[in-house]
Design an enzyme around this catalytic site. Structure first.
Site: not given
Length: 469
Positions: A240, A244
Site C-alpha cells: 500500500y 502510494k
C-alpha cells in the site's frame, strides 16, 4: 503581510464550480460530497466517477451506496423533498475507471467535462496493506497519472488534489517533513527503482503464471507476495504505502504547470463533528482493536504502548481538502500537507486500553442473549479477532497473529512525528468570519482524545458492528 497568508473563502471558491471526484464510492469521498451538498448548494456540478459493478449501473450505485447511507441523514433533513432535485441538478454520476486512459469516460461526457471541470480531486485508492501488486500498482501508482492526464485536458482546471497517505514515509522515525519524493527515490537508498520496470515485471510474472495455467487463488497469492517483496526491497513496509509513494512520484514528476496539492493524512478515523460525530465505515487499523476488545475476543495489545498513534478524524481531512482547493487553485506549484495529530496533539498508544476500559465498563458489549461479554477481565488488547471462530487451530492463530503484526507493525510501533507547517499555514488562511472558521475546522488541537474515543469513536464503531455475530 506576505501574499502567502491571504485569507480564502471556501464558500466563495465553491460557488459555481464544477468538481470532478475520482473514487467517489470511498469513505472520504462520501464525506467530501456530503459536505459540499450541505454547505455549498451553489456549487455548479459534482462529477462523481464510479465504476459500474456487474449488478448495478454507476447511477444506481450512487443512489444505493452513497445517498442511501446514514451519513446523508443531515442533508436529507436540511433539504427534505428538495434533495432529489438538488442532486439531479448538481450531481452527474460518471461511469469510469481510474485504471483506463481518459478514465474510461465515454466521449460525449468527457467532452462536456473537459470544458466544464474547474477542480479534480483524486480519492481513489486500494488501502489493503497486502493488496495484489498488479491491482495496487494500477490504482495507486498508474491511476493518479491517468487522472493527471485527464486534468491537463480540462481547459479550466486550476487545481488537482491527490490524496496520498502520511505513511509513504515508511518506518522513519523523528520529524517527517512535508517534502516530495522524487522519481526513483527509495527509503533505504537502494537504487534502480523505475516505475515502468515495475509495471513490466508485473506483466511478465502474470504472463508466466498464465502460461502454466496457474489457478486463480495461486495467482492472487503470487501477486500479493510480489508486492510485499518489491516494497521491502526498496525500504517500504507494505504494498500500500509503496504504491502510494510511487503515485506521488508520478504526479509530482509529470504535473507541468498544474497546481498540485498532495494531502497526506495519517490514520483516518470516524468524524469528529460533521455531519454528526462518530460516522465510520469499514474496520480500520485501530478499530479492529476496539471492536475485538469490546467483544471479549482480545487478550493482549501487540503495539508499543509508548509509541504514538497518529489519527485524524475524517471530517477534518475533508475540510483540509476544501481549504487547500481554495488556497492553491491557479498557483501552479506543488504543495504537500500532512494531516495528522502527532505534532500538535499526540496520542500515545497507552490511551487505547484506557479508553476501551472506560467505555466498555459502563456499556458492556452484550451477546445475542443480551448477556455482557466479559472480555474486560483481560485488560490487554490484541490486534485482531484472533479468537474468531473461523480460526480453530492454535498454530493458525499464532500465524495469523504474527502475520497481522507484520502488516500492522509500521502503525503500532511508529516513532515518527509528521511535521505540519504547511497545514498550519493553511489553517490560518481560513476566512476569519465565524461561519467559515466553524465550518472548515481541521486543527487537531481541538480534540480531547478521551472524549473523542469514549463518546464518539467507540460508540460509532459499536453501532456499526453490532450486526456482527
Amino acid at each position: 503581510m506576505s501574499t502567502e497568508m491571504e485569507a480564502v473563502s471556501v464558500l466563495q471558491y465553491l460557488d459555481n464550480k464544477s468538481i470532478l471526484v475520482i473514487g467517489a464510492a470511498g469513505f472520504l469521498a462520501n464525506i467530501f460530497v456530503e459536505k459540499i451538498l450541505r454547505v455549498a448548494p451553489n456549487v455548479k456540478k459534482l462529477y462523481l466517477l464510479l465504476r459500474a459493478s456487474n449488478e448495478k449501473s454507476a447511477t444506481q450505485r450512487f443512489k444505493d451506496e452513497i445517498l442511501g447511507k446514514d451519513l446523508y441523514k443531515v442533508v436529507k433533513e436540511k433539504y427534505g423533498p428538495n434533495l432529489t432535485q438538488l442532486t439531479s441538478e448538481k450531481v452527474t454520476v460518471v461511469n469510469g475507471d481510474i485504471c483506463l486512459a481518459d478514465l474510461g469516460i465515454q466521449d460525449s461526457l468527457a467532452h462536456e467535462m473537459i470544458h466544464q471541470v474547474d477542480a479534480i480531486i483524486n480519492l481513489a485508492a486500494t488501502t489493503k496493506f497486502d493488496e495484489r501488486y498488479d491491482v495496487a500498482l494500477g490504482i495507486n501508482t498508474l491511476g493518479p497519472l491517468n487522472v493527471l492526464d485527464f486534468a491537463k485536458k480540462c481547459e479550466n482546471a486550476k487545481i488537482f488534489v491527490h490524496v496520498s497517505t502520511a505513511y509513504v514515509s515508511g518506518e522513519k522515525s523523528g520529524l517527517i517533513m512535508e517534502t516530495p519524493y522524487r522519481m526513483g527515490e527509495t527509503l533505504n537508498g537502494t537504487t534502480g527503482l523505475d516505475i515502468n520496470h515495475e509495471r513490466k515485471l508485473v506483466q511478465e510474472k502474470l504472463d508466466q503464471l498464465l502460461v502454466i495455467k496457474t489457478p486463480p487463488e495461486t495467482i492472487t497469492q503470487a501477486m500479493k507476495d510480489m508486492g510485499l517483496t518489491r516494497a521491502k526491497m526498496y525500504g517500504w513496509p507494505n504494498t500500500y504505502v509503496f504504491t502510494k509513494a510511487m503515485g506521488e512520484m508520478m504526479v509530482g514528476e509529470k504535473r507541468d504547470n498544474i497546481s498540485l496539492v498532495l494531502i497526506r493524512p495519517s490514520i483516518i478515523t470516524s468524524t469528529f463533528k460533521e455531519p454528526f460525530p462518530g460516522w465510520t465505515e469499514g474496520i480500520r487499523t485501530i478499530d479492529s482493536l476496539a471492536v475485538g476488545y469490546g467483544k471479549g475476543r482480545l487478550t493482549c495489545f501487540l503495539g508499543d504502548l509508548n509509541a504514538i498513534s497518529d489519527v485524524m478524524p475524517a471530517d477534518m481531512v475533508v475540510n483540509s481538502i476544501l481549504v487547500s482547493m481554495a488556497a492553491q487553485a491557479g498557483k501552479q506549484k506543488e504543495i504537500i500537507y500532512h494531516l495528522g495529530s502527532s505534532q500538535k496533539n499526540p496520542l500515545k498508544n497507552e490511551k487505547f486500553p484506557e479508553v476501551a476500559y472506560q467505555y466498555f465498563t459502563t456499556k458492556p458489549w452484550t451477546n445475542k442473549d443480551g448477556k455482557p461479554v466479559h472480555g474486560l477481565a483481560v485488560l490487554n488488547m490484541v490486534l485482531c479477532k484472533l479468537l474468531d471462530k473461523s480460526v480453530k487451530d492454535f498454530h493458525r492463530k499464532i500465524n495469523l497473529a504474527l502475520r497481522l503484526v507484520d502488516l500492522y507493525q509500521p502503525y503500532l510501533f511508529f516513532y515518527g512525528v509528521f511535521d505540519d507547517s504547511n497545514t498550519e499555514k493553511l489553517q490560518r488562511m481560513v476566512l476569519k468570519t465565524g461561519v467559515e472558521t466553524e465550518m472548515f475546522y481541521f486543527d487537531p488541537k481541538i480534540i480531547n482524545w478521551d472524549d473523542y474515543f469514549v463518546k464518539t469513536h467507540i460508540p460509532g464503531l459499536v453501532k456499526r458492528f453490532k450486526g456482527d455475530p
